[in-house]
Design an enzyme around this catalytic site. Structure first.
Site, PDB file in Angstrom:
ATOM      1  N   TYR A 108       2.817  -0.363   6.866  1.00 15.69           N
ATOM      2  CA  TYR A 108       1.408  -0.120   7.064  1.00 15.69           C
ATOM      3  C   TYR A 108       0.751   0.254   5.503  1.00 15.69           C
ATOM      4  O   TYR A 108       1.629   1.378   5.028  1.00 15.69           O
ATOM      5  CB  TYR A 108       0.977   0.679   7.974  1.00 15.69           C
ATOM      6  N   GLU A 196      -6.967  -2.854   4.136  1.00 18.63           N
ATOM      7  CA  GLU A 196      -5.913  -2.445   5.125  1.00 18.63           C
ATOM      8  C   GLU A 196      -4.936  -3.755   5.182  1.00 18.63           C
ATOM      9  O   GLU A 196      -5.119  -4.845   5.302  1.00 18.63           O
ATOM     10  CB  GLU A 196      -6.371  -2.271   6.625  1.00 18.63           C
TER      11      GLU A 196
END
Ligand code: GDP
Ligand code: MN
Length: 343
Positions: A108, A196
């Protein structure tokens, strides 16, 4: 302003973030052709302004053009409901068809403007993928953050710190810290409010790829990015919110039945708290702003009334920044034009 994944990937790849090979289509027959071009196997991804698509059936690996056709037909023209959308979902009008990637690790990587840090915070985790929300709740120590000095920018040591925290092979630390630096350069230059990449993957053949990408831009900076304005897709937004924007009214639809008309964002939020504290639920946030005229007030009431859940309206106007007689006339104007009996 939010944009679609395929648009975000195009921007990121221009800034040195590697992404999979892919094309965007809006007809099932084009999906079939795209999958054929990729050798008959691909990933098909619904393009909507919401995450959680994987769990909601909006992302699928297809192993033949026929399968691609069936899946494309089932998505295009329908709404996709994920945990990030309302119960009615958002319309799927395009699909991203991408090369199938063999994933070894899902990481991530995120960057967001953090009010308490007064700047950008870069975030990384070795536990990327569709369950990042659960990681944040259950094992928050697996998510590392570093605040970026807005004058100095993201420093190379900060990229290395995050990259080392990912428990990856040594030879990947350098390219991933470079990628983090590139993402920050894009963030600053293009005025993102959020970036993101989840997942950022390491493939079985040791490639690093942004398999997913989500970007939002700072609306107040859009005046200096005419190239970005054209990426806006109004079909992904609530029609009432679009109408409100046209009249310069801040409106956010919520789930309750008390329509709220307030002036000033702080007062509007405090008013919603008051509604909740009485055991009722606000149907919306609505700030008509200072200096509103009769037409704007009347339009605000129309917008509140267009929400079928609204059973009553609470008006809380601070007379210091708008004249109360003007507000009263606007309310009468709306009452006359719609004939509503709303208390
Ligand atoms: P989101 O659920 O809306 O965040 O959609 P993502 O783009 O993150 O996709 C969800 C999941 O689909 C990813 O976490 C991957 O596990 C899986 N996925 C996406 N693309 C591929 C691919 O090329 N190969 C494989 N094996 N899985 C993929
Ligand atoms: Mn994702």
């Amino acid at each position: 302003m939010k944009i679609h994944e395929y648009q975000a990937k195009k921007i990121l790849s221009e800034w040195g973030v590697p992404v999979p090979v892919g094309t965007v289509v809006s007809r099932p027959e084009d999906a079939v052709a795209a999958v054929r071009d990729l050798g008959g196997k691909a990933v098909i991804k619904a393009q909507v302004h919401a995450g959680g698509r994987g769990k909601a059936g909006g992302v699928r690996v297809v192993l033949s053009p026929e399968e691609a056709q069936d899946f494309a037909k089932s998505l295009l023209g329908n709404n996709l409901v994920t945990f990030q959308t309302g119960p009615e979902g958002v319309p799927v009008n395009s699909l991203l068809i991408e090369e199938l990637v063999d994933i070894e690790t899902e990481l991530y990587l995120g960057m967001v403007i953090d009010g308490s840090e007064k700047g950008v915070v870069a975030i990384a985790s070795e536990a990327g993928g569709v369950d990042i929300e659960a990681v944040a709740n259950e094992t928050p120590e697996k998510i590392l953050r570093t605040a970026v000095d807005p004058v100095l920018g993201l420093q190379p040591y900060q990229g290395r710190y995050l990259a080392y925290s990912l428990n990856i092979k040594d030879d990947l630390v350098r390219p991933i810290s470079t990628l983090i630096g590139n993402l920050y350069k894009a963030f600053e230059s293009k005025d993102f409010s959020l970036a993101e990449i989840n997942p950022l993957v390491i493939t079985t053949d040791n490639r690093i790829l942004a398999l997913d990408a989500k970007l939002s831009f700072d609306d107040d900076a859009m005046f200096r990015h005419s190239d970005l304005v054209t990426l806006h897709d109004p079909k992904q937004e609530d029609p009432l919110e679009i109408q409100a924007r046209k009249y310069n009214i801040s409106y956010v639809k919520l789930e309750g039945d008390v329509g709220c008309m307030v002036n000033g964002a702080g007062l509007a939020m405090a008013t919603m708290d008051v509604v909740l504290s009485t055991g009722a639920q606000p149907a919306n946030f609505l700030d008509v702003g200072g200096g509103a005229d009769e037409e704007k007030i009347s339009k605000a009431i129309d917008i509140i009334l267009s929400d079928a859940n609204v059973k009553r309206i609470l008006i809380n106007i601070f007379g210091g920044i708008v004249r109360c007689d003007v507000v009263a006339r606007g309310i009468m104007m709306a009452a006359e034009s719609t004939n509503h009996q709303m208390p």
